[in-house]
Design a protein around this motif. Structure first.
Motif, PDB file in Angstrom:
ATOM      1  N   PRO A   1       0.943  -1.133   0.026  1.00  0.00           N
ATOM      2  CA  PRO A   1       0.055   0.014   0.016  1.00  0.00           C
ATOM      3  C   PRO A   1       1.031   1.152  -0.005  1.00  0.00           C
ATOM      4  O   PRO A   1       2.037   1.319   0.450  1.00  0.00           O
ATOM      5  N   ALA A   2       0.467   2.165  -0.776  1.00  0.00           N
ATOM      6  CA  ALA A   2       1.241   3.500  -0.712  1.00  0.00           C
ATOM      7  C   ALA A   2       1.519   4.250   0.685  1.00  0.00           C
ATOM      8  O   ALA A   2       2.642   4.884   0.736  1.00  0.00           O
ATOM      9  N   ASP A   3       0.689   4.156   1.690  1.00  0.00           N
ATOM     10  CA  ASP A   3       0.973   4.454   2.814  1.00  0.00           C
ATOM     11  C   ASP A   3       1.626   3.602   3.856  1.00  0.00           C
ATOM     12  O   ASP A   3       1.657   3.701   5.034  1.00  0.00           O
ATOM     13  N   ALA A   4       2.148   2.565   3.463  1.00  0.00           N
ATOM     14  CA  ALA A   4       2.907   1.433   4.202  1.00  0.00           C
ATOM     15  C   ALA A   4       4.159   1.906   4.828  1.00  0.00           C
ATOM     16  O   ALA A   4       4.922   2.558   4.007  1.00  0.00           O
ATOM     17  N   VAL A   5       4.419   1.885   6.191  1.00  0.00           N
ATOM     18  CA  VAL A   5       5.605   2.176   6.706  1.00  0.00           C
ATOM     19  C   VAL A   5       6.565   1.040   6.715  1.00  0.00           C
ATOM     20  O   VAL A   5       6.008  -0.271   7.293  1.00  0.00           O
ATOM     21  N   GLN A   6       7.575   1.083   6.433  1.00  0.00           N
ATOM     22  CA  GLN A   6       8.645   0.213   6.398  1.00  0.00           C
ATOM     23  C   GLN A   6       9.406   0.182   7.547  1.00  0.00           C
ATOM     24  O   GLN A   6      10.413   1.062   7.501  1.00  0.00           O
ATOM     25  N   LEU A   7       9.276  -0.672   8.442  1.00  0.00           N
ATOM     26  CA  LEU A   7      10.366  -0.689   9.748  1.00  0.00           C
ATOM     27  C   LEU A   7      11.422  -2.208   9.602  1.00  0.00           C
ATOM     28  O   LEU A   7      10.934  -3.133   9.249  1.00  0.00           O
ATOM     29  N   GLN A   8      12.515  -1.720   9.857  1.00  0.00           N
ATOM     30  CA  GLN A   8      13.429  -2.606   9.864  1.00  0.00           C
ATOM     31  C   GLN A   8      13.916  -3.176  11.169  1.00  0.00           C
ATOM     32  O   GLN A   8      14.018  -2.158  12.108  1.00  0.00           O
TER      33      GLN A   8
ATOM     34  N   GLY B   1      17.031   5.109  23.097  1.00  0.00           N
ATOM     35  CA  GLY B   1      18.021   6.109  22.537  1.00  0.00           C
ATOM     36  C   GLY B   1      17.702   6.165  21.047  1.00  0.00           C
ATOM     37  O   GLY B   1      17.064   5.415  20.547  1.00  0.00           O
ATOM     38  N   GLN B   2      18.145   7.155  20.544  1.00  0.00           N
ATOM     39  CA  GLN B   2      17.980   7.553  19.112  1.00  0.00           C
ATOM     40  C   GLN B   2      19.189   7.839  18.286  1.00  0.00           C
ATOM     41  O   GLN B   2      20.167   8.334  18.982  1.00  0.00           O
ATOM     42  N   ALA B   3      19.345   7.553  17.151  1.00  0.00           N
ATOM     43  CA  ALA B   3      20.511   7.863  16.464  1.00  0.00           C
ATOM     44  C   ALA B   3      19.986   8.158  14.878  1.00  0.00           C
ATOM     45  O   ALA B   3      19.077   7.748  14.475  1.00  0.00           O
ATOM     46  N   GLY B   4      20.894   9.141  14.366  1.00  0.00           N
ATOM     47  CA  GLY B   4      20.613   9.408  12.827  1.00  0.00           C
ATOM     48  C   GLY B   4      20.560   8.620  11.914  1.00  0.00           C
ATOM     49  O   GLY B   4      21.225   7.520  12.161  1.00  0.00           O
TER      50      GLY B   4
ATOM     51  N   THR C   1      13.312   9.315   7.902  1.00  0.00           N
ATOM     52  CA  THR C   1      13.470   8.286   7.175  1.00  0.00           C
ATOM     53  C   THR C   1      15.146   7.970   7.493  1.00  0.00           C
ATOM     54  O   THR C   1      15.840   8.930   7.112  1.00  0.00           O
ATOM     55  N   GLY C   2      15.171   6.542   7.644  1.00  0.00           N
ATOM     56  CA  GLY C   2      16.669   6.041   8.021  1.00  0.00           C
ATOM     57  C   GLY C   2      17.221   6.297   9.256  1.00  0.00           C
ATOM     58  O   GLY C   2      18.310   5.743   9.680  1.00  0.00           O
ATOM     59  N   GLU C   3      16.288   6.807  10.279  1.00  0.00           N
ATOM     60  CA  GLU C   3      16.855   7.186  11.661  1.00  0.00           C
ATOM     61  C   GLU C   3      16.814   5.905  12.311  1.00  0.00           C
ATOM     62  O   GLU C   3      15.811   4.826  11.930  1.00  0.00           O
ATOM     63  N   PHE C   4      17.354   5.451  13.545  1.00  0.00           N
ATOM     64  CA  PHE C   4      17.299   4.406  14.368  1.00  0.00           C
ATOM     65  C   PHE C   4      16.766   4.875  15.694  1.00  0.00           C
ATOM     66  O   PHE C   4      17.017   5.913  16.356  1.00  0.00           O
ATOM     67  N   ALA C   5      16.175   3.900  16.324  1.00  0.00           N
ATOM     68  CA  ALA C   5      15.777   3.750  17.757  1.00  0.00           C
ATOM     69  C   ALA C   5      16.062   2.503  18.464  1.00  0.00           C
ATOM     70  O   ALA C   5      16.162   1.551  17.702  1.00  0.00           O
ATOM     71  N   VAL C   6      16.934   2.417  19.498  1.00  0.00           N
ATOM     72  CA  VAL C   6      17.412   1.388  20.344  1.00  0.00           C
ATOM     73  C   VAL C   6      16.761   1.251  21.640  1.00  0.00           C
ATOM     74  O   VAL C   6      16.467   2.314  22.425  1.00  0.00           O
ATOM     75  N   ILE C   7      16.038   0.273  21.874  1.00  0.00           N
ATOM     76  CA  ILE C   7      15.591  -0.235  23.266  1.00  0.00           C
ATOM     77  C   ILE C   7      16.143  -1.361  23.777  1.00  0.00           C
ATOM     78  O   ILE C   7      16.540  -2.345  23.238  1.00  0.00           O
ATOM     79  N   SER C   8      16.404  -1.103  24.908  1.00  0.00           N
ATOM     80  CA  SER C   8      16.842  -2.462  25.977  1.00  0.00           C
ATOM     81  C   SER C   8      16.718  -2.179  27.623  1.00  0.00           C
ATOM     82  O   SER C   8      15.656  -1.290  27.792  1.00  0.00           O
TER      83      SER C   8
ATOM     84  N   LEU D   1      19.140  -5.975  22.752  1.00  0.00           N
ATOM     85  CA  LEU D   1      18.972  -4.912  22.206  1.00  0.00           C
ATOM     86  C   LEU D   1      17.976  -4.984  21.170  1.00  0.00           C
ATOM     87  O   LEU D   1      18.147  -5.590  20.189  1.00  0.00           O
ATOM     88  N   LEU D   2      16.944  -4.112  21.001  1.00  0.00           N
ATOM     89  CA  LEU D   2      16.109  -4.004  19.812  1.00  0.00           C
ATOM     90  C   LEU D   2      16.271  -2.769  19.151  1.00  0.00           C
ATOM     91  O   LEU D   2      16.319  -1.611  19.621  1.00  0.00           O
ATOM     92  N   VAL D   3      16.706  -3.025  17.759  1.00  0.00           N
ATOM     93  CA  VAL D   3      16.986  -1.822  17.031  1.00  0.00           C
ATOM     94  C   VAL D   3      15.738  -1.695  15.879  1.00  0.00           C
ATOM     95  O   VAL D   3      15.665  -2.670  15.291  1.00  0.00           O
ATOM     96  N   LEU D   4      15.249  -0.516  15.934  1.00  0.00           N
ATOM     97  CA  LEU D   4      14.179  -0.220  14.981  1.00  0.00           C
ATOM     98  C   LEU D   4      14.821   0.891  13.990  1.00  0.00           C
ATOM     99  O   LEU D   4      15.432   1.881  14.484  1.00  0.00           O
ATOM    100  N   ARG D   5      14.548   0.652  12.678  1.00  0.00           N
ATOM    101  CA  ARG D   5      15.073   1.762  11.717  1.00  0.00           C
ATOM    102  C   ARG D   5      13.744   1.959  10.932  1.00  0.00           C
ATOM    103  O   ARG D   5      13.356   0.991  10.208  1.00  0.00           O
ATOM    104  N   LEU D   6      13.721   3.272  10.497  1.00  0.00           N
ATOM    105  CA  LEU D   6      12.421   3.736   9.533  1.00  0.00           C
ATOM    106  C   LEU D   6      13.182   3.588   8.171  1.00  0.00           C
ATOM    107  O   LEU D   6      13.823   4.412   7.941  1.00  0.00           O
ATOM    108  N   ALA D   7      12.758   2.636   7.532  1.00  0.00           N
ATOM    109  CA  ALA D   7      13.202   2.286   6.003  1.00  0.00           C
ATOM    110  C   ALA D   7      12.346   3.221   5.035  1.00  0.00           C
ATOM    111  O   ALA D   7      13.095   3.519   4.199  1.00  0.00           O
ATOM    112  N   ASP D   8      11.207   3.319   5.255  1.00  0.00           N
ATOM    113  CA  ASP D   8      10.437   3.955   4.528  1.00  0.00           C
ATOM    114  C   ASP D   8       9.001   4.449   5.215  1.00  0.00           C
ATOM    115  O   ASP D   8       8.354   3.900   6.012  1.00  0.00           O
ATOM    116  N   SER D   9       8.769   5.936   4.983  1.00  0.00           N
ATOM    117  CA  SER D   9       7.661   6.570   5.698  1.00  0.00           C
ATOM    118  C   SER D   9       6.346   6.371   4.815  1.00  0.00           C
ATOM    119  O   SER D   9       5.449   6.803   5.435  1.00  0.00           O
TER     120      SER D   9
END
Length: 288
Positions: free
Chosen positions: A52-59, A102-105, A237-244, A270-278
């Motif tokens: 779908p066009a509005d599908a958010v892609q999370l890695q 925490g977050q990272a660019g 898009t492309g940024e990271f979130a880290v949870i632990s 650690l769980l790392v989430l990256r926004l691959a596509d908004s």
């Protein structure tokens, strides 16, 4: 030999020669390659399924390291942004309950790059078959929720919650730590990722469960979801979130959700989430 017999044999000979001629002509019309192509070629009947066009892609990537590894105990959290990621009031509650965020660019710091590795996976040097990093890619429509189990084990445990200055200890049997993740598209390139830590426990059976449409009968365990522990992070898009979890608080929710013992060695996940596509809005899709 009589004249009729001779005529019959002549007709038979002509028919045989005609059949051979047709066979030869047929072989010259279709080469073996063309025949093979005609019998093996496959035509695509259905078009490929499009997201779908509005599908958010999370890695989503899980990383495991011993709890005494300085890379995840100190260096990583020094490099990550822990201040701007969460409002101060929420951050204080999460820290009191052993949850670290925490977050990272899009260009992550060296410590996170090292943890993620240059290849698709990291392995334990003592056990080459055991992967220490694994992940997958999720496509979710904006507002759609998914469940991520933070540890691959079921155990009896107790957790001490500290909320609004009050301490409470809860006992669980056959518990599973779960994170409910819901990405919501805010604007082009930006997604708010809502995360709710939960403990699923007890025997699995049919239960009345609240949904957006009302109450529904669903199968599963009991769910202990503490509203005070819910939080969200804003990702471009492309940024990271880290949870632990915090290894210094062994009876906390964060510890129980991300730390466990493997063959006598305490391990932290650690769980790392990256926004691959908004994703895109309907207006964006029409323009494209």
């Amino acid at each position: 030999m009589s004249a009729p017999d001779t005529a019959v044999r002549w007709r038979c000979a002509v028919a045989l020669l005609s059949g051979c001629s047709l066979t030869a002509i047929g072989c010259t019309l279709f080469s073996p390659l063309e025949l093979s192509t005609a019998t093996t070629a496959q035509r695509q009947v259905l078009p490929p399924i499009q997201a779908p066009a509005d599908a958010v892609q999370l890695q989503i990537v899980f990383i495991e390291r011993p709890t005494d590894d300085p890379l995840i105990r100190q260096l990583l959290w020094q490099d990550l942004d822990q201040v701007g990621a969460i409002p101060p009031e929420t951050r204080q509650v999460l820290e009191s309950n052993g949850l670290k965020i925490g977050q990272a660019g899009s260009n992550p710091p060296p410590s996170l790059q090292k943890l993620l590795g240059l290849t698709g996976e990291l392995v334990d040097p003592a056990d080459q078959e055991r992967q220490l990093m694994r992940g997958r890619r999720l496509g979710l429509r904006s507002g759609q929720e998914t469940e991520i189990q933070s540890l691959d084990l079921v155990q009896d445990c107790s957790i001490r919650y500290v909320i609004n200055g009050k301490s409470e200890t809860a006992e669980y049997q056959q518990s599973r730590p779960v994170l409910q993740v819901r990405p919501i598209r805010v604007q082009d390139g930006w997604v708010r990722v809502e995360i709710a830590p939960e403990i699923h426990h007890g025997q699995a059976r049919m239960r009345h469960t609240p949904t957006e449409e009302g109450w529904a009968l669903k199968g599963g365990q009991q769910c202990d979801a503490r509203h005070a522990l819910k939080f969200h992070v804003m990702l471009n898009t492309g940024e990271f979130a880290v949870i632990s979890g915090d290894v210094e608080q062994p009876d906390s929710a964060g510890y129980r959700m991300f730390c466990y013992e493997v063959e006598g060695r305490l391990t932290q996940r650690l769980l790392v989430l990256r926004l691959a596509d908004s994703g895109r809005t309907e207006a964006d899709s029409v323009l494209k």
